[in-house]
Scaffold this motif. Sequence first.
Motif, short mmCIF file in Angstrom:
data_model
loop_
_atom_site.label_atom_id
_atom_site.label_comp_id
_atom_site.label_asym_id
_atom_site.label_seq_id
_atom_site.Cartn_x
_atom_site.Cartn_y
_atom_site.Cartn_z
N LEU A 39 -19.04 -18.96 -25.81
CA LEU A 39 -20.27 -18.20 -25.79
C LEU A 39 -20.15 -16.89 -25.02
N ARG A 40 -19.05 -16.70 -24.30
CA ARG A 40 -18.87 -15.49 -23.52
C ARG A 40 -18.62 -14.29 -24.45
N PRO A 41 -18.90 -13.07 -23.98
CA PRO A 41 -18.60 -11.87 -24.78
C PRO A 41 -17.12 -11.85 -25.18
N ASP A 42 -16.88 -11.51 -26.44
CA ASP A 42 -15.51 -11.59 -26.97
C ASP A 42 -15.13 -10.28 -27.63
N PRO A 43 -14.45 -9.40 -26.91
CA PRO A 43 -14.09 -8.09 -27.47
C PRO A 43 -13.11 -8.17 -28.63
N GLU A 44 -12.42 -9.30 -28.78
CA GLU A 44 -11.42 -9.43 -29.84
C GLU A 44 -11.96 -10.19 -31.05
N ALA A 45 -13.25 -10.44 -31.10
CA ALA A 45 -13.82 -11.27 -32.16
C ALA A 45 -13.56 -10.72 -33.55
N SER A 46 -13.48 -9.39 -33.68
CA SER A 46 -13.27 -8.78 -35.00
C SER A 46 -11.83 -8.34 -35.23
N GLU A 47 -10.92 -8.68 -34.31
CA GLU A 47 -9.51 -8.28 -34.46
C GLU A 47 -8.88 -9.01 -35.65
N PRO A 48 -8.21 -8.29 -36.56
CA PRO A 48 -7.68 -8.93 -37.79
C PRO A 48 -6.36 -9.67 -37.55
N PHE A 49 -6.39 -10.69 -36.71
CA PHE A 49 -5.18 -11.47 -36.45
C PHE A 49 -4.67 -12.10 -37.74
N ASN A 228 -8.05 -30.19 -31.15
CA ASN A 228 -7.78 -28.78 -30.95
C ASN A 228 -8.54 -28.18 -29.77
N ASP A 229 -9.65 -28.82 -29.33
CA ASP A 229 -10.33 -28.34 -28.13
C ASP A 229 -9.43 -28.48 -26.89
N ILE A 230 -8.71 -29.59 -26.84
CA ILE A 230 -7.76 -29.79 -25.74
C ILE A 230 -6.66 -28.74 -25.83
N GLY A 231 -6.16 -28.52 -27.05
CA GLY A 231 -5.14 -27.50 -27.25
C GLY A 231 -5.63 -26.12 -26.81
N THR A 235 -3.73 -24.10 -23.89
CA THR A 235 -3.19 -22.78 -24.20
C THR A 235 -3.80 -21.71 -23.30
N ARG A 236 -5.08 -21.80 -23.08
CA ARG A 236 -5.78 -20.85 -22.21
C ARG A 236 -5.24 -20.92 -20.79
N VAL A 251 -7.28 -16.76 -27.74
CA VAL A 251 -6.77 -18.10 -27.41
C VAL A 251 -6.67 -18.94 -28.67
N ASP A 252 -7.69 -18.88 -29.52
CA ASP A 252 -7.66 -19.63 -30.78
C ASP A 252 -6.46 -19.21 -31.63
#
Length: 349
Positions: A39-49, A228-231, A235-236, A251-252
């Motif tokens: 829920l935190r602000p995510d500046p990379e949300a639109s990054e085309p990974f 995957n939540d544990i993963g 990873t984080r 992180v995802d």
Amino acid sequence: MTTTTRRKVGIAGAIVGAASAGVAGLALAKRYAVGRIRLRPDPEASEPFGELGGAEHTFTTSDGVDLHVRLDGPQDAPLTVVLCHGYCLNLESWHYQWRALREHHRLVLWDQRSHGRSLRAPADDCTIDRLGDDLGELLDAFVPGPCVLVGHSMGGMTIMALADRRPELFGERIKGVSLLATSAGKLAELTLGLPALFARMVQKVAPGTVSILGKGGTLVDRTRHAGNDIGFLVTRFFGFGDSRNVSPTLVDFAESMIRATPTEVFANFYPALMNHDKLSALDVLDPVPTAILVGDKDWLTPPEHSRSMAEALPKAQFTEVPDTSHLIQLERPAVVNRALRDLIKQVEG
């Protein structure tokens, strides 16, 4: 049923109930923690990974393993940059460097054997030396002129293996090297930040545990995909030094690459990484401009490993990046990109 039997059944039921409640409570806490992070602000949300493209090729190694290769950037560029990814990742882990360098430089990216979209190799052929051979063959096939090699983690070890096996390439065709969050050896002595006693216990049981996990790889993989939540949390914590501020989308992205690597592949390469010892091969890099970068919070290839390499290569540019962990190229892309551009300028001179 006797009174004694009923009492035993009741006690057993209470224990099972308490254990179930505990597991459910941990699962709920984990879900709550991950939910709050997302829920935190995510500046990379639109990054085309995973969407940068490039021309796809298949290259078959001398021992018959098909490797997935991508070519990008101007194909007539005088210098090629070859990007070698790390353990349990794939070529997409170079997203920010790929995006930054593709306009002016010819790029070769590849999935190391058994990783990403490359084919699986037999366990006996999952060695660092074999990865070095793969890289040499890849250069012969896809790099017509001078190049710079960039390796992260296991990718850096791949470059060291190439230096050990084909030293004549360095200086002649390979004009520069960058080693990110990697090691020349002694990874079996890692403490992962644990107290000495616990670290020794982990070091003792880890090889056998990894071997067992590898043999039950299919079952373990089903469990990994379910959890995957544990993963995400692991990873984080291990991958990013400033984990409180790292983008959940990033992180995802990193966790999805790790989770896509089969447990059997993780187990097959583990002994090779633990037995890796290429400190003597660093002499080959001495005449070649070299940049070494590591995060100061890297538990997987700790800073002292990079410092040892820098001591062996006194002319190398060494950078220890604050508040940064193992996935340095994803966590601090501006720092890494600047170092790579400086290295390329030095090479092009």
